[in-house]
Design a protein around this motif. Structure first.
Motif, short mmCIF file in Angstrom:
data_model
loop_
_atom_site.label_atom_id
_atom_site.label_comp_id
_atom_site.label_asym_id
_atom_site.label_seq_id
_atom_site.Cartn_x
_atom_site.Cartn_y
_atom_site.Cartn_z
N GLN A 157 0.83 -1.21 0.00
CA GLN A 157 0.00 0.00 0.00
C GLN A 157 0.87 1.27 0.00
O GLN A 157 2.09 1.20 0.07
CB GLN A 157 -0.96 -0.03 1.20
CG GLN A 157 -1.91 -1.24 1.10
CD GLN A 157 -3.10 -1.13 2.03
OE1 GLN A 157 -3.38 -0.07 2.58
NE2 GLN A 157 -3.79 -2.25 2.20
N ASP A 158 0.18 2.38 -0.05
CA ASP A 158 0.87 3.67 -0.16
C ASP A 158 1.90 3.84 0.95
O ASP A 158 1.59 3.76 2.14
CB ASP A 158 -0.18 4.78 -0.09
CG ASP A 158 0.48 6.14 -0.07
OD1 ASP A 158 1.05 6.53 -1.12
OD2 ASP A 158 0.48 6.80 0.99
N ARG A 185 1.40 6.63 3.74
CA ARG A 185 0.32 6.32 4.69
C ARG A 185 0.76 5.21 5.65
O ARG A 185 0.55 5.29 6.86
CB ARG A 185 -0.94 5.91 3.91
CG ARG A 185 -2.12 5.55 4.78
CD ARG A 185 -3.42 5.54 3.97
NE ARG A 185 -3.34 4.74 2.75
CZ ARG A 185 -3.49 3.40 2.72
NH1 ARG A 185 -3.75 2.75 3.84
NH2 ARG A 185 -3.39 2.73 1.58
#
Lengths: 318, 320, 331
Positions: free
Chosen positions: B74-75, B78
């Motif tokens: 994921q990002d 973040r």
């Protein structure tokens, strides 16, 4: 393969919230909550754990800390009604997953009968869990006979489970022996009280389940028979061993050889599945423990895991 | 008798609160919610955990944030923020209960520079003892040079890197039944990770690097003979290392989570008693149920070996 | 085939033949409801009629039930741990001299175990040394507790150390009806005995194991009367307690059931199934013939009973009847 657990405990949520809120609960003064974290779980979380363990049905009993047989009978009766209503609610919300055993105020036999009657006949519970003794009295005392008679008529099951101190405690408090030996001694004494007190003769249909595999009852019955042989038990028509098959026993022996002996002495139709959830003295993975026992046949495993309990409790599977 | 558990997981309080209130937390998906709702112990409070540790006879949990929070795909920004919150939480617990908790960091491994920064922060500012990471990062294994900066920080700060699979293992693609992705997969992953570090030359390049392979290192010590044979007969196996791979066995640490006494005995005999650590996998069903008494009851271990595993080795390794 | 009985009681003649009106260590003799008692203060100890038999009469009885050797232990009325230590020591010396005389005059038929003043550990150690080294006794019989102190108490460490060094066997046997079940034996159903003896014995096993006594004294010879009571059957729950509770692991180094074959047992189970279970749990080399002569809760025909058991092999029967005791006590 199903599994029905007769030995699984509950702590009333009303008690937990009262203690956390610093409030008196049926005469119990606020105290720091000191219970297993699992006992704070919601019924839904409990079901997740049952899924993980492979347990389909818990016959839930409010824990032994709530016996309070030494307390005021009316106050304890009210406490027990609240306990029983909570367990009842679990069985209403999740009828496929829970059945209930009642708490009854044994210090007052009339109140105990009334609450048992309410729980069995109105709430659909299967019976009650009671201590091995009531303020020093054992169950052969004639004052309890009306309870046994009433239970017999209702078809109620009693699960016998110690509360407070066992007989070992005055001798030693060390090494967890009041539990690991004491529970088993108390259960043998309770077997003897029912048998030698003539209760099993007076109530031929009474259903008693002795927790912890009946403790030392089956292993020690030879010596009880000897005392019958030498004339010390003139009040019963048969030696104590003849009554072994009159009781039910859970499978909580922590020993395969002990369970095998229990089956051989009491009969396979008398041994039921019981785990002592969620205490540390429970069977960790009870379904797989039973399934993995080499000295039991598949039929015996099924009898223990669910078939005997279905018969005993009148539960029918789909 | 003390006991220190290197393999004990936790979920951040912030996530649990969000779960209870039905709120989002760093974009964590329903997958994490299902995980936590299925396993009620994952949402226990620190106090409930301590009650359970007392019952188990475990003195110290070296806390690692649950693998479900790896989120390496994921990002990065973040996840890095989320990891900082995870690590702050674990750090706070070690300060609240210094006698009962130590901690390992979570790292955003999809960004090696960010991971190195966070590991340094965890070691120098948060008082953590290292980090727990997956066996691979988006298909990359740890022989890849891009990870060198992380090993460099780990070596410099004395961090212990606990290797622990994420939610999937290589076995799952072949067979996803019978719990095999876990019961076999974890152990395969660990052997691959061992070989990545060893055959990739990472252990030579960073002689002070401290790697702990969970689940007893999986099939590593049992399978080292064939790795040696491969090194002997194939030039591509010798590209980075000049000695047989089995000679690196005692360069790693291992937890004792073998679920088998002969398995543990072989591990000790292969890697040395000073490399085997107490690890239980609390609070999952694949844990050791009563880990302290399991170790104490093992007939093939001496009393000294039991004490080394239960606490002495971890006291030395972590400076606890 | 020989037979040696580890569980056979006796009383010294000075006690059993105490003339009316005389005192013996503070006891007088009284008759109540046709039974003879030794009485001192609140204490009232029943003198079994068999204790007035002569040695020859006893041997005639032994012949009639095919028992070759009685390993004599005094009856538990001789414990008297509640009396002052010097009184206990005086009683013990007299008991032990009496038993030793019988073993010397009938070495083929009697061996003996000492009585000890356990309320005074130093005196008990001294008397055990005298009994073994000077009198040739094989060990001693003691109760499951001494004034409610179990035998894992640190006070008894010198006793265990001496017993180990002397090679003395310590035979555990409750004192009368003073068992943990007593509080619930309100109706006279003898469960203080039929359940209580067996309960006290498992507590004794547990305190020796969990209390670390068997770890500290690995060569100790302990024999648990009444088949060790509930010990074998209850081992699973003790193991579970050791597994899940740190207080249970504090002193005992290993899983409790691994100590089952570190102690000895008599065969007084009143159940073939239980004896078979014991053999399978502890090993056949750990079980001795024990009849509990002369009490009604004993085995009437001990050798005949053992020989009649269908689930035991001939080798197992011989091991129980004599081979084990011959090996362990050198009888």
């Amino acid at each position: 393969m199903r599994s029905i657990d007769i030995h699984a405990h509950v702590t009333p949520q009303s008690y937990i919230s009262a203690m956390k809120g610093g409030q008196v609960w049926h005469g119990v003064q606020p105290e720091p909550l000191d219970i297993e974290p699992q006992l704070e779980w919601t019924p839904e979380q409990r079901i997740k754990d049952m899924d993980s363990l492979g347990v389909d049905v818990q016959v839930a009993s409010t824990g032994a800390q709530f016996y309070y047989y030494g307390g005021d009978a009316q106050a304890v009766a009210a406490m027990h009604r609240e306990c029983n209503d909570e367990v009842h609610q679990m069985t209403i919300d999740h009828p496929e997953r829970f059945r209930g055993l009642a708490q009854i105020p044994m210090q007052d036999v009339d109140l105990a009968i009334a609450e048992l009657d309410r729980c069995v006949n109105q709430l659909g519970m299967v019976g009650a869990m009671i201590d091995d003794k009531v303020n020093g009295k054992t169950f052969d005392e004639p004052e309890f006979l009306p309870l046994w008679k009433a239970a017999e008529q209702m078809g109620a099951v009693f699960l016998i489970h110690q509360g407070g101190g066992t007989l070992v405690r005055p001798r030693t408090r060390s090494y967890h022996l009041p539990n690991t030996i004491g529970n088993l001694v108390d259960r043998a004494v309770t077997f003897a009280s029912f048998v030698m007190g003539g209760v099993m003769d007076a109530c031929p249909d009474l259903k008693i389940c002795l927790a912890h595999g009946g403790g030392y009852a089956c292993y020690g019955v030879g010596r009880m028979d000897r005392s019958w042989d030498v004339g010390r038990l003139p009040q019963i028509p048969q030696p104590p061993s003849a009554y072994l098959s009159r009781f039910y026993y859970d499978c909580l022996t922590h020993s395969e050889s002990a369970l095998r002996m229990l089956i051989d002495m009491a009969g396979i139709d008398k041994v039921v599945f019981g785990t002592d959830w969620p205490f540390d003295m429970q069977i960790d993975w009870p379904v797989s423990w039973v399934l993995g026992l080499e000295s039991l046949t598949q039929d015996e495993k099924e009898a223990i895991l669910w078939k005997n309990m279905e018969k005993l409790l009148g539960i029918t599977s789909d | 008798m003390r006991s220190i558990d290197i393999h004990a997981h936790i979920s951040p309080e912030g996530y649990i609160r969000a779960l209870e209130q039905g709120e989002d937390w760093y974009g964590i998906t329903a997958g994490a919610n299902w995980f936590h709702e299925s396993i009620p112990r994952t949402t226990w409070t620190p106090e409930q955990r301590l009650t359970d540790m007392d019952s188990l006879g475990v003195d110290v949990h070296v806390l690692s944030t649950n693998a479900i929070f790896y989120l390496y795909d994921q990002d990065a920004t973040r996840v890095a923020a989320m990891d900082r919150e995870c690590n702050d939480y674990v750090s706070q617990l070690t300060r609240d209960h210094p006698d009962r908790f130590a901690g390992l960091a979570a790292l955003p491994m999809q960004d090696v520079a960010a991971s190195a920064t966070e590991l340094e922060r965890a070691m120098t500012q948060l008082g953590l003892k290292g980090a727990m990471i997956d066996d691979s990062v988006n298909g990359k294994t740890y022989d890849a040079p891009e990870f060198y900066p992380l090993w460099e920080v780990a070596e410099q700060t004395g961090a212990v890197i606990l290797i622990h699979q994420g939610m999937q293992t290589v076995v799952g693609d072949r067979i996803n039944r019978y719990h095999l992705p876990n019961t076999i997969g974890n152990l395969v992953e660990r052997a691959i990770t061992y070989s990545s570090f060893v055959f990739g030359g990472v252990m030579d390049k960073y002689p002070g690097l401290r790697i702990c392979l969970s689940h007893g290192g999986g099939y590593t010590c049992f399978g080292a003979g064939r790795m040696d044979r491969g090194w002997q007969v194939r030039s591509e196996a010798r590209v980075n290392i000049n000695k047989p791979p089995s000679t690196y066995l005692n360069r790693f640490w291992y937890d004792c989570l073998t679920h088998s006494e002969p398995g543990l005995r072989m591990l000790i005999d292969s890697v040395g008693i000073d490399k085997v650590l107490f690890g239980t996998d609390w609070p999952f069903d694949m844990q050791i149920d009563w880990p302290v008494s399991w170790v104490l009851g093992l007939e093939s271990l001496t009393q000294e070996e039991k004490e080394a595993i239960l606490y002495k080795n971890l006291e030395n390794l972590l400076g606890i | 085939m020989r037979s040696i009985d580890i569980h056979a009681h006796i009383a010294p003649a000075a006690a059993s033949h105490l003339p009316e009106g005389q005192t013996w260590h503070g006891f007088t003799r009284q008759e109540m409801k046709g039974r003879q008692f030794l009485v001192q203060g609140d204490k009232r100890q029943w003198l079994h009629p068999a204790y007035s038999l002569t040695a020859d009469e006893r041997i005639a009885y032994m012949d009639s039930v095919n028992v070759d050797v009685h390993v004599l232990t005094t009856w538990v009325g001789m414990y008297n741990y509640d009396l002052p230590g010097d009184v206990g020591a005086g009683i013990a010396r007299e008991c032990n001299d009496y038993v030793a005389d019988l073993t010397r005059s009938h070495p083929e038929r009697f061996a003996g175990m000492a009585t000890l003043p356990m309320q005074d550990v130093n005196a008990a150690v001294a008397e055990l040394e005298r009994s073994v080294n000077e009198l040739g006794l094989k060990g001693a019989q003691i109760a499951d507790h001494v004034n409610n102190k179990t035998l894992d108490h640190e006070d008894f460490l010198p006793f265990w150390s001496a017993a180990e060094q002397l090679g003395a066997m310590i035979f555990f046997h409750q004192e009368g009806d003073d068992t943990i079940v007593k509080p619930r034996d309100t109706k006279g159903w003898a469960i203080d005995n039929s359940i209580g003896n067996l309960s006290d014995r498992v507590v004794t096993f547990a305190t020796l194991v969990f209390g670390g006594v068997l770890d500290r004294f690995p060569d100790l010879k302990v024999c648990l009367a009444h088949g060790g009571g509930f010990t074998c059957f209850g081992a699973g729950r003790m193991d579970r307690g050791w597994q899940v509770r740190s207080e249970a692991r504090e002193l005992g180094a290993n899983i409790p059931s691994t100590y089952l074959n570190k102690v000895y047992y008599d065969c007084l189970t009143h159940s073939e199934a239980v004896l078979r279970y014991m053999i399978d749990s502890v090993g056949i080399d750990r079980i001795f013939l024990g009849s509990d002569y002369p009490y009604d809760m004993g085995i009437d025909e001990p050798t005949e009973w053992v020989n009649s058991l269908e689930s035991l092999s001939q080798d197992e029967k011989e091991a129980i009847l004599w081979k084990n005791l011959e090996r362990v006590l050198g009888v």
